[in-house]
Enzyme design. Structure first.
Site, PDB file in Angstrom:
ATOM      1  N   TYR A 184      -7.321   2.708   4.202  1.00  0.00           N
ATOM      2  CA  TYR A 184      -7.070   3.661   3.113  1.00  0.00           C
ATOM      3  C   TYR A 184      -6.167   4.802   3.583  1.00  0.00           C
ATOM      4  O   TYR A 184      -5.185   5.150   2.923  1.00  0.00           O
ATOM      5  CB  TYR A 184      -8.401   4.200   2.601  1.00  0.00           C
ATOM      6  CG  TYR A 184      -8.287   5.126   1.427  1.00  0.00           C
ATOM      7  CD1 TYR A 184      -8.025   4.633   0.144  1.00  0.00           C
ATOM      8  CD2 TYR A 184      -8.438   6.503   1.566  1.00  0.00           C
ATOM      9  CE1 TYR A 184      -7.921   5.477  -0.945  1.00  0.00           C
ATOM     10  CE2 TYR A 184      -8.339   7.361   0.485  1.00  0.00           C
ATOM     11  CZ  TYR A 184      -8.084   6.849  -0.769  1.00  0.00           C
ATOM     12  OH  TYR A 184      -7.979   7.692  -1.851  1.00  0.00           O
ATOM     13  N   SER A 223      -3.795  11.458  -1.030  1.00  0.00           N
ATOM     14  CA  SER A 223      -5.183  11.827  -0.719  1.00  0.00           C
ATOM     15  C   SER A 223      -5.138  12.862   0.402  1.00  0.00           C
ATOM     16  O   SER A 223      -4.135  12.961   1.123  1.00  0.00           O
ATOM     17  CB  SER A 223      -5.931  10.577  -0.235  1.00  0.00           C
ATOM     18  OG  SER A 223      -7.149  10.932   0.409  1.00  0.00           O
TER      19      SER A 223
END
Ligand code: NAD
Length: 254
Positions: free
Chosen positions: A159, A146
């Site tokens: 995350y 990401s």
């Protein structure tokens, strides 16, 4: 696609392949010529997605049921993929979850879920597939990180930590497998309008806040994930390993 990026004869497995970016990447790999298996936890969802993808691409798409956090289930699913294809050339570790919480409110069970899915899941799938790639002397592992593998963002501690770990798994395995014909790379997407971002998409203020980080000022289009995955899956990318390919509208360049 063809020529340099032709995947005819290759077999690919995409985890979390029944929705969002995973589904789009499975489609792209099939359109480039690969035989593709998609893995997801629910039989109904994965078979429906496989049927739809088969219609869209004109290729056989094999549905596999499995939870990436469960080693036994993944071993069994890999066995099924091998029974269909005889090999796995390309593994796309795409399954992932995101739970947004400020530090004081992080729940242990949420932290564990993020970590088990995004980090342990990648390790479990690599551990199961690498022996077969080693034997074949060829492999392409593509991990989905990401933009938050590279930069921080408020209320994403779990995350962002997990996606930072995905990038470090990528680099470590790239080094470990460099002489085995196996490349290991990471695609680091910016914001794409998929299920994982539902809570942001439903809130215009949150959506604007997120896009403020992106120099292009817009969400990624699903089809914009296709060329990056096909490139890294191709034989043409043979000297590319341990790399992070940002597909983020400039987020991490800013
Ligand atoms: P998504 O929610 O549609 O896809 C996630 C997929 O993972 C789903 O199909 C889900 O069923 C599957 N999954 C979750 N836990 C699993 C488990 N334990 N076992 C097997 N499958 C499991 O969202 P998406 O945007 O398509 O996300 C795909 C990947 O891209 C994720 O790793 C996500 O972190 C990453 N990513 C997405 C964005 C974005 O903006 N959409 C940005 C950066 C990274």
């Amino acid at each position: 696609m063809g020529g340099l990026f032709d995947l005819t004869g290759d077999a690919a497995l995409v985890t979390g392949g029944s929705t969002g970016l995973g589904r789009q990447m499975a489609r792209a790999l099939a359109m480039a010529g690969a035989q593709v298996a998609i893995l997801s936890r629910r039989w109904d969802a994965v078979t429906a997605a496989a049927e739809a993808l088969a219609q869209e691409t004109g290729r056989t798409i094999v549905p596999l049921v499995g939870d990436v956090t469960e080693g036994g289930q993944i071993e069994r699913a890999i066995g099924e993929a091998l029974a269909h294809f005889g090999k796995i050339d390309v593994l796309v570790n795409n399954a992932g979850v995101n739970i947004r919480e400020p530090i004081e409110r992080i729940r242990d069970e949420h932290w564990r879920r993020i970590w088990h899915t995004n980090v342990t899941g990648v390790m479990i799938c690599c551990r199961a597939v690498v022996p077969h790639m080693r034997r074949a002397g060829y492999g392409r592992i593509i991990n989905i990180g990401s933009a938050l593998s590279l930069v921080g963002l408020a209320e994403r501690t779990g995350y962002a930590a997990s996606k930072g770990a995905v990038l470090q798994i990528t680099r470590t395995l790239a080094v470990e497998l460099a002489r085995e014909g196996i490349t290991v790379n990471c695609i680091c997407p910016g914001p794409f309008a998929t299920e994982i971002n539902r809570s942001v998409l439903e809130d215009p203020a949150k959506s604007a806040d997120l896009l403020a980080h992106v120099p292009m000022g817009r969400w990624g289009r699903l089809e914009e994930i296709e060329a990056p995955v096909v490139f890294l899956a191709s034989r043409a990318a043979g000297y590319v390993t341990g790399a992070c390919l940002s597909v983020d509208g400039g987020w991490t360049a800013a």
